[in-house]
Design a protein around this motif. Structure first.
Motif, PDB file in Angstrom:
ATOM      1  N   PHE B  88     -12.563  54.576  85.153  1.00 57.86           N
ATOM      2  CA  PHE B  88     -12.533  53.828  83.900  1.00 57.86           C
ATOM      3  C   PHE B  88     -11.521  54.541  83.010  1.00 57.86           C
ATOM      4  N   PRO B  89     -10.306  53.989  82.908  1.00 60.40           N
ATOM      5  CA  PRO B  89      -9.169  54.773  82.426  1.00 60.40           C
ATOM      6  C   PRO B  89      -9.277  55.232  80.970  1.00 60.40           C
ATOM      7  N   ASP B  90      -9.941  54.424  80.119  1.00 57.93           N
ATOM      8  CA  ASP B  90     -10.013  54.803  78.704  1.00 57.93           C
ATOM      9  C   ASP B  90     -11.197  55.708  78.404  1.00 57.93           C
ATOM     10  N   MET B  91     -12.004  55.984  79.412  1.00 55.79           N
ATOM     11  CA  MET B  91     -13.143  56.865  79.178  1.00 55.79           C
ATOM     12  C   MET B  91     -12.809  58.273  79.637  1.00 55.79           C
ATOM     13  N   SER B  92     -13.498  59.234  79.034  1.00 53.65           N
ATOM     14  CA  SER B  92     -13.223  60.621  79.388  1.00 53.65           C
ATOM     15  C   SER B  92     -13.689  60.891  80.819  1.00 53.65           C
ATOM     16  N   VAL B  93     -13.209  61.990  81.376  1.00 50.26           N
ATOM     17  CA  VAL B  93     -13.626  62.390  82.714  1.00 50.26           C
ATOM     18  C   VAL B  93     -15.150  62.499  82.761  1.00 50.26           C
ATOM     19  N   GLU B  94     -15.707  63.132  81.743  1.00 49.03           N
ATOM     20  CA  GLU B  94     -17.157  63.325  81.742  1.00 49.03           C
ATOM     21  C   GLU B  94     -17.903  61.991  81.698  1.00 49.03           C
ATOM     22  N   LYS B 125     -13.476  70.224  84.990  1.00 50.88           N
ATOM     23  CA  LYS B 125     -14.146  70.814  83.837  1.00 50.88           C
ATOM     24  C   LYS B 125     -13.147  71.033  82.705  1.00 50.88           C
ATOM     25  N   GLU B 126     -11.943  71.531  83.097  1.00 51.23           N
ATOM     26  CA  GLU B 126     -10.900  71.731  82.077  1.00 51.23           C
ATOM     27  C   GLU B 126     -10.549  70.429  81.376  1.00 51.23           C
ATOM     28  N   ARG B 127     -10.636  69.338  82.114  1.00 50.19           N
ATOM     29  CA  ARG B 127     -10.179  68.066  81.574  1.00 50.19           C
ATOM     30  C   ARG B 127     -11.321  67.136  81.182  1.00 50.19           C
ATOM     31  N   GLN B 128     -12.531  67.689  81.036  1.00 52.01           N
ATOM     32  CA  GLN B 128     -13.685  66.809  80.859  1.00 52.01           C
ATOM     33  C   GLN B 128     -13.571  65.846  79.678  1.00 52.01           C
ATOM     34  N   LYS B 129     -12.881  66.252  78.612  1.00 51.78           N
ATOM     35  CA  LYS B 129     -12.805  65.374  77.424  1.00 51.78           C
ATOM     36  C   LYS B 129     -11.602  64.433  77.454  1.00 51.78           C
ATOM     37  N   LEU B 135      -4.972  61.587  83.690  1.00 50.42           N
ATOM     38  CA  LEU B 135      -4.938  62.647  84.701  1.00 50.42           C
ATOM     39  C   LEU B 135      -3.838  62.379  85.729  1.00 50.42           C
ATOM     40  N   SER B 136      -3.456  63.425  86.446  1.00 43.41           N
ATOM     41  CA  SER B 136      -2.518  63.250  87.553  1.00 43.41           C
ATOM     42  C   SER B 136      -3.239  62.547  88.704  1.00 43.41           C
ATOM     43  N   GLY B 137      -2.462  62.047  89.667  1.00 45.65           N
ATOM     44  CA  GLY B 137      -3.062  61.319  90.781  1.00 45.65           C
ATOM     45  C   GLY B 137      -4.117  62.127  91.522  1.00 45.65           C
ATOM     46  N   GLY B 138      -3.814  63.393  91.788  1.00 47.49           N
ATOM     47  CA  GLY B 138      -4.756  64.241  92.517  1.00 47.49           C
ATOM     48  C   GLY B 138      -6.020  64.485  91.714  1.00 47.49           C
ATOM     49  N   MET B 142      -9.929  63.461  92.526  1.00 50.57           N
ATOM     50  CA  MET B 142     -11.071  64.377  92.427  1.00 50.57           C
ATOM     51  C   MET B 142     -12.149  63.783  91.535  1.00 50.57           C
ATOM     52  N   ALA B 143     -11.714  63.193  90.416  1.00 55.36           N
ATOM     53  CA  ALA B 143     -12.689  62.607  89.495  1.00 55.36           C
ATOM     54  C   ALA B 143     -13.426  61.448  90.173  1.00 55.36           C
ATOM     55  N   ALA B 144     -12.684  60.656  90.937  1.00 59.21           N
ATOM     56  CA  ALA B 144     -13.317  59.520  91.617  1.00 59.21           C
ATOM     57  C   ALA B 144     -14.336  60.016  92.641  1.00 59.21           C
TER      58      ALA B 144
END
Ligand code: ADP
Ligand code: MG
Lengths: 291, 234
Positions: B88-94, B125-129, B135-138, B142-144
């Motif tokens: 969900f692109p507009d939502m944060s990683v968390e 974790k670094e990018r949770q917010k 994010l980059s493709g990789g 990982m998030a997916a």
């Protein structure tokens, strides 16, 4: 200077209500991918609910929020469930047909209102309908200020709901990627029903809040559907934060138009702003706010 | 554990899958190989009930998933990490991760699972917010994957997780897939990347024009020159 400030205040207060109208339409736009052309008519229905409760039972218009909002919430759910969701299941039917369906719903609601209440202009006159208080020489309409405060509370509550609860997150998820949301366990049909209900309840609140300072007749829905449309486009189609900006912008445009150009041009100024934004910030305020 | 039997699937008048059958046993890594348009994603979508088959069944732990609405599939312990990540692109990683844990069982353990996954993916974790779309493709992959694991699945389906990633990232993603398997989840992996996957899988199937044309263990595939030439192009 005083005229300017007065106009500014009136515009912002009205803009708060417009934001409420626009946020509902925007949520629906985001989740369903359609423009709800019955939005103003939902508001009209809520206004008749408030009128009826006030006129026959003597209930204060602000208290009728507790009835008009849930009523429209249920109406929105039923319309989505029985009239719009079924259209989505047929592959050959394009999304445009759902928009046409909302036009049909708008007409039916209007004619039902005309049948029950006739075409007469109605109004709800309360003790505070025309009273005002003054801050530094600027007058604040009591009714409009209360309306603004409630609109602010509702908007705040909505954002809390969308950001902090699983149901709110699911609504945002469906609007960003319905199929992925489905994989996460989100029942997107149910989410669509709830979203239509929330959108209808928000515009219901705007209608109820507006009634003490406005008037009511069956065809009042059309102009407000148009306003909602303009606000949604200004806000950038699907951005709730953008819709707030869009609402306030339209409120200000109408207010300044009425003061500096003439009462009759109120609507025209709103549309001119609309065209200017389309030309110079295509994508609306979403481009600026990114939310 | 997962049994796909005689699936025939079409989009409108166009039939895509023809009598497709395969099986994944508990604890395995099974790879479904095939070129572009072979019907790999359609197979996974049918298992997830996003696409309904004309005939055939999908049975997972005794439940006929083809009779279950798609949003209920995850309740049975099957997670689907879709092609192209589909975050969900507009939502944060968390927030994306949280949305992976909507089932009541996963919800109850949401906090612990988040901590476990942040340990496994320090980058997330670094990018949770940060909005997932930035994010980059990789990192998105990982998030997916992490979002899929948030549901504490018994079986995870990965649809071309290496697609469009730099070579270093590709190896890392496959290491993660193996790790997921080692930690107890059964894996069904869809890939075009033959090199990496045959070495790590227990068994493989080859899908061609919507039909299963080959099956065997990874080793069998790697040792058979004919197969390598004819079907795998290596
Ligand atoms: N939603 C769809 N509607 C119509 N045809 C589709 C749809 N999705 C995929 N296809 C077609 O089905 C075939 C198989 O697609 P897919 O399962 O995505 O293959 P793969 O994942 O192996 O690349 C392709 O020819 C593709 O064009
Ligand atoms: Mg594919």
């Amino acid at each position: 200077m005083e005229v300017f400030l007065q106009t500014l205040v009136a515009g912002v207060l009205k803009g708060g209500l417009y934001a409420l109208i626009g946020i509902g339409m925007t949520l629906i736009m985001g989740v369903m991918g359609i423009i709800n052309l019955a939005h103003g008519q939902f508001m009209m229905v809520a206004m008749y609910v408030t009128y009826t409760l006030f006129h026959f039972l003597g209930i204060d218009p602000y208290f009728t929020l507790l009835i008009s909002m849930p009523s429209l919430f249920v109406l929105g759910i039923l319309i989505q469930k029985y009239l719009l969701n079924p259209l989505m299941k047929v592959d050959s039917i394009l999304p445009e047909n759902q928009v046409l369906m909302t036009v049909g719903i708008a007409m039916v609601l209007t004619e039902i209102a005309r049948f029950i209440f006739s075409s007469n202009y109605l109004s709800v006159k309360t003790s505070y309908s025309s009273s005002a208080f003054y801050v530094g020489g600027i007058s604040f309409s009591v009714a409009l200020t209360i309306a603004f405060g409630i609109a602010l509370l509702l908007t705040f509550g909505l954002f809390w709901f969308l950001i902090k609860t699983d149901l709110g997150r699911s609504i945002r998820a469906v609007s960003q990627d319905g199929e992925a949301a489905e994989l996460m366990g989100v029942d997107s049909e149910k989410i669509k029903m709830i979203t239509m209900g929330i959108g209808a309840a928000l515009v219901a609140a705007a209608g109820t809040l507006l009634l003490p300072i406005y008037y009511l007749f069956p065809d009042i829905g059309g102009p407000f559907t148009r306003k909602a449309f303009v606000i949604t486009i200004l806000g950038g189609l699907g951005s709730t934060v953008g819709a707030i900006f869009g609402g306030v912008t339209l409120g200000l445009a109408e207010s300044f138009g009425a003061t500096y150009i003439g009462m009759d041009f109120e609507d025209m100024v709103g549309l001119v702003i609309f065209l200017l934004v389309l030309l110079f910030i295509p994508g609306g305020f979403r481009r600026l706010t990114k939310v | 554990m997962l049994k796909v039997q005689s699936l025939n699937v079409s989009y409108g008048d166009l039939q895509i899958l023809w009598d497709v059958s395969f099986e994944v046993k508990e604890g395995e890594i099974v790879v479904l190989l095939g070129g572009n348009g072979a019907g790999k994603s359609t197979s996974l979508k049918t298992i997830s009930s996003l696409v309904k088959p004309m005939s055939g069944t999908v049975e997972f732990l005794g439940v006929k998933l083809n009779e279950v609405p798609s949003h209920k599939v995850i309740d049975y312990g099957l997670a689907h990490v879709p092609e192209g990540r589909r975050l969900f692109p507009d939502m944060s990683v968390e927030e994306n991760l949280i949305l992976g844990s909507l089932t009541s069982k996963a919800r109850a353990k949401r906090k612990e699972t988040l901590e476990w996954l942040y340990e496994m993916f320090p980058r997330l974790k670094e990018r949770q917010k940060q909005p997932a779309g930035t994010l980059s493709g990789g990192e998105q992959q990982m998030a997916a994957i992490a979002r899929g694991l948030m549901s504490l699945p018994k079986l995870v389906m990965f649809d071309e997780p290496s697609l469009g990633l730099a070579p270093i990232m590709v190896s890392e993603i496959f290491k993660i897939v193996e790790k997921v398997n080692q930690q107890g989840a059964t894996v069904l992996l869809v890939e075009q990347n033959v090199h990496h996957t045959l070495a790590m899988c227990d068994r493989a199937y080859v899908l061609e024009n919507g039909r299963i044309v080959l099956s065997g263990t990874g080793e069998e595939f790697l040792n058979n020159d004919h197969i390598k030439e004819a079907y795998l192009g290596i």
